[in-house]
Motif scaffolding. Structure first.
Motif, PDB file in Angstrom:
ATOM      1  N   PHE A 124       6.467   4.485  -7.019  1.00  0.00           N
ATOM      2  CA  PHE A 124       4.834   3.815  -6.199  1.00  0.00           C
ATOM      3  C   PHE A 124       3.750   4.883  -6.443  1.00  0.00           C
ATOM      4  O   PHE A 124       2.803   3.508  -6.243  1.00  0.00           O
ATOM      5  N   LYS A 125       3.403   5.921  -7.366  1.00  0.00           N
ATOM      6  CA  LYS A 125       2.744   6.866  -7.747  1.00  0.00           C
ATOM      7  C   LYS A 125       2.189   5.469  -9.044  1.00  0.00           C
ATOM      8  O   LYS A 125       0.636   5.091  -8.922  1.00  0.00           O
ATOM      9  N   GLU A 126       3.062   5.106  -9.784  1.00  0.00           N
ATOM     10  CA  GLU A 126       2.461   4.142 -10.825  1.00  0.00           C
ATOM     11  C   GLU A 126       1.449   3.308  -9.724  1.00  0.00           C
ATOM     12  O   GLU A 126       0.385   2.528 -10.556  1.00  0.00           O
ATOM     13  N   ILE A 127       2.040   2.597  -9.389  1.00  0.00           N
ATOM     14  CA  ILE A 127       1.466   1.397  -8.336  1.00  0.00           C
ATOM     15  C   ILE A 127       0.125   1.945  -8.018  1.00  0.00           C
ATOM     16  O   ILE A 127      -1.067   0.646  -8.236  1.00  0.00           O
ATOM     17  N   ASN A 128      -0.558   3.094  -7.743  1.00  0.00           N
ATOM     18  CA  ASN A 128      -1.841   2.981  -6.782  1.00  0.00           C
ATOM     19  C   ASN A 128      -2.218   4.047  -8.019  1.00  0.00           C
ATOM     20  O   ASN A 128      -3.324   3.498  -7.509  1.00  0.00           O
ATOM     21  N   ASP A 129      -1.568   4.320  -8.913  1.00  0.00           N
ATOM     22  CA  ASP A 129      -2.799   4.241  -9.804  1.00  0.00           C
ATOM     23  C   ASP A 129      -3.352   3.601 -10.939  1.00  0.00           C
ATOM     24  O   ASP A 129      -4.392   3.210 -11.646  1.00  0.00           O
ATOM     25  N   PHE A 130      -2.190   2.304 -11.029  1.00  0.00           N
ATOM     26  CA  PHE A 130      -2.827   1.149 -11.420  1.00  0.00           C
ATOM     27  C   PHE A 130      -3.888   0.166 -10.821  1.00  0.00           C
ATOM     28  O   PHE A 130      -4.481  -0.260 -11.589  1.00  0.00           O
ATOM     29  N   TYR A 131      -3.260  -0.509  -9.436  1.00  0.00           N
ATOM     30  CA  TYR A 131      -3.916  -1.118  -8.929  1.00  0.00           C
ATOM     31  C   TYR A 131      -4.891  -0.604  -8.001  1.00  0.00           C
ATOM     32  O   TYR A 131      -5.485  -1.876  -7.656  1.00  0.00           O
ATOM     33  N   GLY A 132      -4.926   0.676  -7.776  1.00  0.00           N
ATOM     34  CA  GLY A 132      -5.235   1.567  -6.564  1.00  0.00           C
ATOM     35  C   GLY A 132      -5.063   1.638  -5.540  1.00  0.00           C
ATOM     36  O   GLY A 132      -4.385   0.948  -5.171  1.00  0.00           O
ATOM     37  N   HIS A 133      -5.862   2.270  -4.914  1.00  0.00           N
ATOM     38  CA  HIS A 133      -5.203   2.684  -3.816  1.00  0.00           C
ATOM     39  C   HIS A 133      -5.465   2.214  -2.555  1.00  0.00           C
ATOM     40  O   HIS A 133      -4.190   1.892  -1.271  1.00  0.00           O
ATOM     41  N   SER A 134      -5.716   0.553  -2.778  1.00  0.00           N
ATOM     42  CA  SER A 134      -6.499   0.007  -1.412  1.00  0.00           C
ATOM     43  C   SER A 134      -5.448  -0.677  -1.803  1.00  0.00           C
ATOM     44  O   SER A 134      -4.202  -1.591  -1.035  1.00  0.00           O
ATOM     45  N   VAL A 135      -4.851  -0.877  -3.027  1.00  0.00           N
ATOM     46  CA  VAL A 135      -3.389  -2.220  -3.529  1.00  0.00           C
ATOM     47  C   VAL A 135      -1.659  -1.412  -2.844  1.00  0.00           C
ATOM     48  O   VAL A 135      -1.055  -1.739  -1.944  1.00  0.00           O
ATOM     49  N   GLY A 136      -2.249  -0.313  -3.509  1.00  0.00           N
ATOM     50  CA  GLY A 136      -1.004   0.851  -2.360  1.00  0.00           C
ATOM     51  C   GLY A 136      -0.606   0.985  -0.720  1.00  0.00           C
ATOM     52  O   GLY A 136       0.326   1.162  -0.589  1.00  0.00           O
ATOM     53  N   ASP A 137      -1.906   0.701  -0.274  1.00  0.00           N
ATOM     54  CA  ASP A 137      -2.210   1.132   0.435  1.00  0.00           C
ATOM     55  C   ASP A 137      -1.688  -0.517   2.125  1.00  0.00           C
ATOM     56  O   ASP A 137      -0.994  -0.457   2.689  1.00  0.00           O
ATOM     57  N   ALA A 138      -1.837  -1.400   1.249  1.00  0.00           N
ATOM     58  CA  ALA A 138      -1.496  -2.598   1.561  1.00  0.00           C
ATOM     59  C   ALA A 138       0.144  -2.922   1.616  1.00  0.00           C
ATOM     60  O   ALA A 138       0.348  -3.488   2.152  1.00  0.00           O
ATOM     61  N   LEU A 139       0.684  -2.129   0.282  1.00  0.00           N
ATOM     62  CA  LEU A 139       1.503  -2.439   0.371  1.00  0.00           C
ATOM     63  C   LEU A 139       2.378  -1.516   1.354  1.00  0.00           C
ATOM     64  O   LEU A 139       3.411  -1.564   2.179  1.00  0.00           O
ATOM     65  N   ILE A 140       2.541  -0.240   1.752  1.00  0.00           N
ATOM     66  CA  ILE A 140       2.770   0.572   2.171  1.00  0.00           C
ATOM     67  C   ILE A 140       2.830  -0.443   3.889  1.00  0.00           C
ATOM     68  O   ILE A 140       3.876  -0.283   4.597  1.00  0.00           O
TER      69      ILE A 140
END
Length: 658
Positions: free
Chosen positions: A273-289
């Protein structure tokens, strides 16, 4: 100001005003009484003077006047007596026979008699004029007042007014205090207790303004209750997903522990998940969560609980703890999360690592259960991710061992127990052209195998400090060898783990080391593994590009055992490809020879140098050399050597025939 103080000052003010008012009435009454007495005395003196003049004009015998004066004395109980005198000669006395002609302290002007005169003057005198033998004669008529009676009269007047005063004061105090107590203090005290939530809302309040305060308080309390309720809900709710948080989890777990209900605590962590956050940004990471949370809501039953306790960490409270049912549900959970998600037009792949602790077998408190579930989850990650592990004693012993190694590693860093060994890298003519720096932990005179502590160092984060030390020692060694004609030609490769490369300060650490030591950077090689490409391809590409710009050569270790492909080799600027020992071991077979030949041909087409690892036999060396391998490492030539041994080995080998 407190109410009691206010009431005291109010009473004090009322007492003062009332005292002044009563005193004013008393003085007026005193003056009035004195005026009546004075008027009576004046009248008696004037009447007596008139009658005396009249009697004395008719008769020369003054005793004819006594009956008149006796009647005056008898009529006015304040008069002690009269005395008729001719100068200083007493003619006769009416009333008190002991009266004498006063020599002083006599009031002569009866038109100006005051209260003070009544109480202090010994007598009042009025002249009596009459004719005798054709001439005017004057006698003095003295009137003596009964001072004791006068004083008693005024004392009684004072006492009467004092009694009246205290009765009035008492009545006012009682009435005022009762009204203040009933209408002000009691309502305010009830309001105070209501404000402190020690009493229910007071219903009857006689004063409108205080009633308004009560209504305002009631409204404020209702708003406050709503705020507190919202705050409480917020305190047990994850702001992003709307799921419960760790506080709610604690509350629910402790409730079930108290009831001694069997349940499972399932610790879930998204992989990468950290790599997703780092590459796509926290907004995308939050949407995934949020999407993951929605899926998990569908997974749990109505009497179960799901909470989010961290960035990508979820904890589920499940009721199915029977082995078969639990395994089935956990497999369903892994399958549910091992999927592709479309988030803001990005296609994201996820999986999850899951750890399970069962009450009461795996812990009898919230902290113990959560810790053991967390341990099991990390074991699932260690086993390759997208797996679940149910906590047991074996897992506990493994973690305990890792913790022991971690503790010893921390002390090893402090005590400087690490040493670099150097494994020679030879060319086709068996000349040493380089080496690989391999870290060794020397503990109590014995070498601890890297396989025992490197995974623990990576898992605990200690690899950052250990890795930095390796880079620094490697740079120092190259700098040291620059002054030696033979050793200055030797290149040195140091290993960098994927965990090190994740760290934001990784490149800054290398820059700082190179700046401080200033080695010949062209003789330094960074050795990476294929796992670098999996973690975060774009970040890895960026890091390797920067390392190349700094002057480092890049070696790809263990090629063929992981996920590398021709596209990766073309995209990443690799200098050296290291053929894994597993292929070298099979090179004497026909099939193994084909594999190695394929790798070598591919490398040459991509302009990459090749190194064969783990060469142990002369036959392997001959075949690999024939196939076109550029460099060789292995026990056929030398095992990893200490610094002095390696330097001796290089000088011996590079200055003589092999």
């Amino acid at each position: 100001m407190r109410i009691k103080t206010f009431i005291f000052l109010l009473n004090l003010g009322i007492v003062g005003l009332l005292s002044a008012f009563i005193f004013f009435i008393y003085t007026q009454q005193q003056q009035k009484t004195a005026r009546i007495i004075i008027d009576n005395i004046k009248k008696d003196l004037q009447d007596s003077s008139y009658l005396a003049s009249k009697i004395l004009n008719k008769s020369s015998d003054v005793y004819f006047l006594r009956p008149v004066l006796d009647r005056k004395v008898a009529k006015n109980y304040l008069i002690r007596g009269f005395l008729l005198a001719d100068g200083n000669k007493k003619l006769f006395v009416s009333g008190d026979v002991d009266l004498k002609v006063p020599k002083s302290n006599v009031k002569k002007d009866i038109n100006d008699i005051t209260l003070k005169d009544l109480l202090e003057k010994e007598a009042f005198v009025i002249p009596i004029e009459f004719y005798r033998q054709n001439r005017v004669e004057i006698y003095d008529l003295y009137v003596f007042l009964d001072k004791e009676k006068l004083k008693k009269m005024f004392v009684n007047l004072k006492i009467k007014y004092l009694i009246f005063y205290f009765m009035i004061i008492g009545a006012i105090f009682f009435t005022l205090n009762y009204m203040v107590q009933y209408y002000l203090i009691n309502p305010l005290l009830r309001l105070k207790l209501y404000a402190q939530k020690k009493e229910i809302e007071p219903k009857f309040i006689p004063i409108k303004e205080i009633e308004d305060i009560r209504d305002a308080l009631k409204e404020s309390f209702e708003k406050l209750d709503r705020i507190i309720d919202n705050l409480y809900k917020s305190s047990i709710t994850d702001f992003l997903t709307g799921l419960g948080n760790k506080k709610l989890l604690l509350k629910e777990v402790e409730k079930r522990i108290k009831k001694e209900e069997k349940f499972c605590l399932v610790f879930l962590d998204l992989d990468n998940f950290k790599e997703i956050n780092d590459f796509y940004g926290h907004s995308v990471g939050d949407a995934l969560i949020i999407e993951v949370a929605n899926e998990l809501k569908k997974f749990i039953h109505s009497d179960e609980l799901i909470t989010r306790i961290g960035g990508d960490e979820f904890v589920l409270l499940l009721n199915d703890c029977d082995t078969l049912k639990l395994n089935k549900r956990l497999n369903e959970l892994l399958k549910l999360l091992n999927k592709k998600w479309i988030i803001r037009n990005y296609e994201l792949s996820t999986s999850a690592s899951v750890g399970v602790a069962i009450f009461p077998h795996d812990g009898k408190s919230f902290d113990e259960l959560l810790k053991n579930a967390d341990i099991a989850m990390y074991e699932a990650k260690h086993r390759g991710r997208n797996k679940y592990v149910i906590f047991n004693t074996d897992v506990k012993e493994k973690i305990s061992k890792e913790y022991t190694i971690k503790t010893m590693l921390q002390k090893a860093i402090e005590n400087g127990e690490f040493e670099l060994f150097y494994q020679p890298k030879l060319d086709r003519n068996k000349r040493v052209v380089g080496c690989e720096a391999l870290i060794r932990w020397i503990r109590n005179g014995k070498v601890v195998p890297p396989g025992e502590f490197i995974p623990v160092a990576e898992k605990s984060g200690l690899i950052y400090e250990i890795g930095k030390w390796v880079i620094e020692e490697s740079a120092k060694r190259v700098k040291e060898w620059e002054s030696d004609d033979i050793l200055k030609e030797i290149s040195l490769a140091f290993n960098v783990s994927v965990v090190q490369m994740r760290r934001e300060g990784f490149l800054n650490d290398i820059r700082e080391i190179i700046k401080n030591i200033n080695p010949n950077i062209s003789k330094l090689e960074v050795e990476i593994t294929e796992s670098v490409f999996i973690e975060n391809k774009q970040r890895a590409l960026h890091l390797l590009e920067l390392l190349k710009r700094m002057g480092f050569k890049i070696n790809l270790d263990d090629f063929g055992t992981g996920y590398s492909s021709i596209s990766v080799l073309k995209e990443f600027k690799i200098d050296v490809l290291k053929i894994d020992k597993s292929f070298v071991d099979e090179v004497l077979s026909k099939e193994g020879r084909v594999y190695v030949k394929t790798i070598i041909d591919m490398s040459k087409n991509l302009n990459l140098l090749t190194v064969a690892e783990g060469v142990e036999y002369q036959e392997q060396f001959e075949v690999l050399k024939e196939l076109g391998v550029d460099y060789f490492q292995g026990y056929l030539f030398a095992k990893p050597l200490r610094k002095e041994e390696f330097e001796e080995f290089v000088k011996k080998l590079n200055t003589s025939d092999f």
